[in-house]
Design a protein around this motif. Structure first.
Motif, PDB file in Angstrom:
ATOM      1  N   SER A 190      12.404  15.519 -10.810  1.00 53.68           N
ATOM      2  CA  SER A 190      13.323  14.540 -11.326  1.00 53.68           C
ATOM      3  C   SER A 190      12.740  13.449 -10.680  1.00 53.68           C
ATOM      4  O   SER A 190      13.039  12.260 -11.019  1.00 53.68           O
ATOM      5  CB  SER A 190      14.579  14.807 -11.494  1.00 53.68           C
ATOM      6  N   GLY A 191      12.078  13.366  -9.566  1.00 54.74           N
ATOM      7  CA  GLY A 191      11.893  11.996  -8.627  1.00 54.74           C
ATOM      8  C   GLY A 191      11.321  12.298  -7.564  1.00 54.74           C
ATOM      9  O   GLY A 191      10.566  13.577  -7.221  1.00 54.74           O
ATOM     10  N   CYS A 192      10.845  11.254  -6.509  1.00 53.76           N
ATOM     11  CA  CYS A 192      10.218  11.267  -5.537  1.00 53.76           C
ATOM     12  C   CYS A 192      10.436  10.332  -4.615  1.00 53.76           C
ATOM     13  O   CYS A 192      11.331   9.465  -4.681  1.00 53.76           O
ATOM     14  CB  CYS A 192       8.612  11.106  -5.895  1.00 53.76           C
ATOM     15  N   ALA A 193       9.974  10.608  -3.462  1.00 56.91           N
ATOM     16  CA  ALA A 193      10.058   9.515  -2.171  1.00 56.91           C
ATOM     17  C   ALA A 193       8.558   8.995  -1.988  1.00 56.91           C
ATOM     18  O   ALA A 193       7.453   9.627  -2.108  1.00 56.91           O
ATOM     19  CB  ALA A 193      10.199  10.114  -0.881  1.00 56.91           C
ATOM     20  N   TYR A 222       1.019  -1.271  -0.021  1.00 55.95           N
ATOM     21  CA  TYR A 222      -0.030  -0.048   0.035  1.00 55.95           C
ATOM     22  C   TYR A 222       0.932   1.223  -0.053  1.00 55.95           C
ATOM     23  O   TYR A 222       1.572   1.376   0.804  1.00 55.95           O
ATOM     24  CB  TYR A 222      -0.894   0.088   1.321  1.00 55.95           C
ATOM     25  N   ILE A 223       0.783   2.149  -1.089  1.00 53.67           N
ATOM     26  CA  ILE A 223       1.539   3.384  -1.066  1.00 53.67           C
ATOM     27  C   ILE A 223       0.652   4.201  -0.094  1.00 53.67           C
ATOM     28  O   ILE A 223      -0.414   4.604  -0.543  1.00 53.67           O
ATOM     29  CB  ILE A 223       1.623   3.891  -2.257  1.00 53.67           C
ATOM     30  N   MET A 224       1.306   4.838   0.910  1.00 54.22           N
ATOM     31  CA  MET A 224       0.537   5.504   1.743  1.00 54.22           C
ATOM     32  C   MET A 224       0.815   7.053   1.798  1.00 54.22           C
ATOM     33  O   MET A 224       0.207   8.155   2.032  1.00 54.22           O
ATOM     34  CB  MET A 224       1.172   5.179   3.209  1.00 54.22           C
ATOM     35  N   ALA A 225       1.969   7.418   1.123  1.00 54.06           N
ATOM     36  CA  ALA A 225       2.511   8.645   0.971  1.00 54.06           C
ATOM     37  C   ALA A 225       3.456   9.190   0.094  1.00 54.06           C
ATOM     38  O   ALA A 225       4.226   8.054  -0.356  1.00 54.06           O
ATOM     39  CB  ALA A 225       3.170   9.424   2.353  1.00 54.06           C
ATOM     40  N   VAL A 226       3.625  10.162  -0.840  1.00 59.26           N
ATOM     41  CA  VAL A 226       4.489  10.525  -1.753  1.00 59.26           C
ATOM     42  C   VAL A 226       4.910  11.951  -1.497  1.00 59.26           C
ATOM     43  O   VAL A 226       4.228  12.734  -1.093  1.00 59.26           O
ATOM     44  CB  VAL A 226       3.847  10.400  -3.199  1.00 59.26           C
ATOM     45  N   ALA A 227       6.086  12.207  -1.745  1.00 58.04           N
ATOM     46  CA  ALA A 227       6.941  13.462  -1.824  1.00 58.04           C
ATOM     47  C   ALA A 227       7.526  13.766  -2.823  1.00 58.04           C
ATOM     48  O   ALA A 227       8.527  12.779  -3.494  1.00 58.04           O
ATOM     49  CB  ALA A 227       7.878  13.763  -0.621  1.00 58.04           C
ATOM     50  N   MET A 228       7.236  14.648  -3.566  1.00 57.20           N
ATOM     51  CA  MET A 228       7.800  15.176  -4.925  1.00 57.20           C
ATOM     52  C   MET A 228       9.219  15.966  -4.793  1.00 57.20           C
ATOM     53  O   MET A 228       9.034  16.929  -3.911  1.00 57.20           O
ATOM     54  CB  MET A 228       6.912  15.856  -5.906  1.00 57.20           C
ATOM     55  N   ASN A 229      10.469  15.821  -5.280  1.00 64.45           N
ATOM     56  CA  ASN A 229      11.555  16.388  -5.190  1.00 64.45           C
ATOM     57  C   ASN A 229      11.052  17.732  -5.913  1.00 64.45           C
ATOM     58  O   ASN A 229      10.359  18.069  -6.679  1.00 64.45           O
ATOM     59  CB  ASN A 229      12.612  16.022  -5.528  1.00 64.45           C
TER      60      ASN A 229
END
Length: 395
Positions: A214-217, A203-210
Motif C-alpha cells: 500500500s505504500g513505500c518509504a 535525488y531519490i537514493m533508495a526506496v523500501a516497499m511495505n
C-alpha cells in the motif's frame, strides 16, 4: 360441459404459464452466463496473474516430494558461467533465477530449467520477492517481471531507469530521470498499471516497499552548505498526502528497509539510523570504519566494515528494539552479506557462515573457492563467482 371446457382452458393457461416461466429462467441463466463471461474477458488482466501464482504454488506443493527425490538423484550443478556475461542470481520461494547474456531463467533445486525469457538488457539488475523476479536495464529503458513459470509483464519506458524495487505483493517502484525531475518515482501495480507518481525535486537514493503493497518509504538526497542531507518520506499510494517526513539527516542514504512495526532502517554512508514510523530518529550508530557491505530485512540489519591497514573485517548485527549491536571480527575479507528470514549469512574467502540475530554463529560451511555473492534457497546456498554457480547444503 361448459365447466369441463373451462377447466381444460385453465389447465392449458397454467401449462403455458409454466412453460413461459421456464423459458424466462433459461434465458436469464444464459444471459447471466454471457454477462459473467464478458466480465471475465474484460477483467482477465487484473486477476489472471493472481490465479497463475496460486496454480504454481499448488503445483509445487503437489510435486514437492517427487521433485525432492529426483533432485537427490540428479543435479545440474555446477554451472559453468566463465564464458557468459552479465551473470547475476536471485531466489524466490519455489525456484531460483539467473540472468546471463540476454536471458533470465528460472531453475528448480536440481538446476533444471523451468522457463527462460529473452531480455536483451545492457546493464541488467535482478530483484526478487517470494513469488516474482524483476529484471531491469539500469541506465536503459526496459524492465520485465516474471513468476516461476510465466512472464507477467514487460515495459519499455520513455525515461531512463536509475533503479527499481520489487514489492512483496508484486508491485514495483521505478525511479527514472525525466526532463523535469532528476529523480521521478512511478509505482506500477502487480499487472504493470501505473498507480502512483511522486517527486520532490531532489535525488531519490533508495526506496523500501511495505509488505502490504500500500505504500513505500523514500530517501531523498540534497546538498546544503556543502553538506549532504537526506529526507525520509513515507508515502501511501492511495493518497496525495505525505504520511510522514523526517527532519534533515546528515548522511547519504545507501539503503532503506521497513521493520515489522513500521519503523525504518536507514543505512547511510557514515552512520546507520533506526527511525520510528513517524520518521523520528530513535537510534544512531556511527561508523568507526568504512562500510563495505550491508543487508536488512524486517527487524534485522547487518553491516560489514573493513579495518584500514589490516586484514580484519567487522560484522555488526542490529535487532530492532535493542540498543547495542552484536559484533564479530573476521581475519579475512567478508565478500557478501545477506539477511534472510531472521538470520544473517555471509561468506569469506574460505567459508559460509549462518549467524543468528543475536550474533551467535549457528553454522560454518567450508568453501572450495571464492564467491562474490549467493542466495538462500530452501536449505541450500547457491553461490556465484566469475567461473561457476554452485549449490551447497547449509550446515
Amino acid at each position: 360441459m361448459a365447466s369441463i371446457n373451462s377447466y381444460e382452458t385453465d389447465i392449458k393457461k397454467l401449462r403455458r404459464s409454466r412453460r413461459t416461466k421456464r423459458a424466462i429462467r433459461r434465458l436469464s441463466l444464459i444471459l447471466g452466463v454471457l454477462a459473467v463471461a464478458l466480465i471475465v474477458y474484460l477483467t482477465h488482466d487484473s486477476w489472471l496473474p493472481y490465479f497463475e501464482n496460486i496454480l504454481e504454488e499448488s503445483y509445487e506443493s503437489a510435486t514437492s516430494t517427487t521433485l525432492s527425490e529426483d533432485e537427490e538423484e540428479e543435479s545440474n550443478f555446477p554451472f559453468d558461467v566463465s564464458s557468459r556475461s552479465n551473470v547475476s542470481i536471485g531466489a524466490m520461494k519455489d525456484c531460483w533465477v539467473m540472468f546471463s547474456d540476454t536471458s533470465i531463467t528460472t531453475y528448480d533445486a536440481s538446476g533444471a530449467t523451468i522457463q527462460s525469457v529473452y531480455a536483451p538488457y545492457g546493464t541488467p539488475t535482478v530483484e526478487t520477492s517470494s513469488t516474482r523476479a524483476l529484471v531491469y536495464d539500469m541506465g536503459g529503458y526496459s524492465l520485465m517481471v516474471i513468476s516461476r513459470r510465466n512472464e507477467i509483464f514487460e515495459k519499455k519506458l520513455e525515461d531512463q531507469i536509475l533503479f527499481a524495487e520489487l514489492g512483496e505483493k508484486g508491485n514495483i517502484a521505478v525511479i527514472t530521470s525525466t526532463d523535469k525531475y532528476v529523480s521521478y518515482l512511478t509505482i506500477y501495480d502487480k499487472n504493470g498499471n501505473e498507480v502512483f507518481h511522486w517527486a520532490d525535486g531532489n535525488y531519490i537514493m533508495a526506496v523500501a516497499m511495505n509488505d502490504s503493497g500500500s505504500g513505500c518509504a523514500v530517501a531523498s538526497l540534497y546538498a546544503s552548505g556543502g553538506i549532504l542531507k537526506t529526507l525520509i518520506y513515507v508515502l501511501d499510494f492511495s493518497s496525495e498526502e505525505i504520511q510522514a517526513k523526517s527532519s534533515a539527516i546528515e548522511t547519504m542514504a545507501m539503503g532503506l528497509e521497513f521493520t515489522d512495526d513500521g519503523g525504518i532502517w536507514l543505512v547511510g554512508n557514515d552512520a546507520m539510523y533506526l527511525l520510528e514510523s513517524d520518521c523520528t530518529v530513535s537510534y544512531t550508530y556511527e561508523y568507526t570504519y568504512d562500510i563495505s557491505g550491508f543487508s536488512a530485512e524486517d527487524d534485522v540489519c547487518a553491516l560489514t566494515f573493513e579495518k584500514p591497514g589490516s586484514d580484519e573485517y567487522v560484522v555488526a548485527i542490529f535487532e530492532a528494539g535493542l540498543d547495542e549491536p552484536a559484533e564479530i571480527t573476521y581475519n579475512e575479507e567478508v565478500k557478501y552479506i545477506l539477511v534472510d528470514d531472521g538470520d544473517v549469512y555471509l561468506n569469506t574467502e574460505s567459508q559460509l557462515d549462518r549467524i543468528s540475530s543475536s550474533g551467535e554463529i549457528e553454522s560454518e560451511t567450508a568453501l572450495g573457492a571464492e564467491y562474490t555473492s549467493f542466495v538462500i534457497y530452501n536449505d541450500y546456498a547457491i553461490l556465484l563467482n566469475y567461473r561457476s554457480v554452485v549449490k551447497t547444503a547449509l550446515g
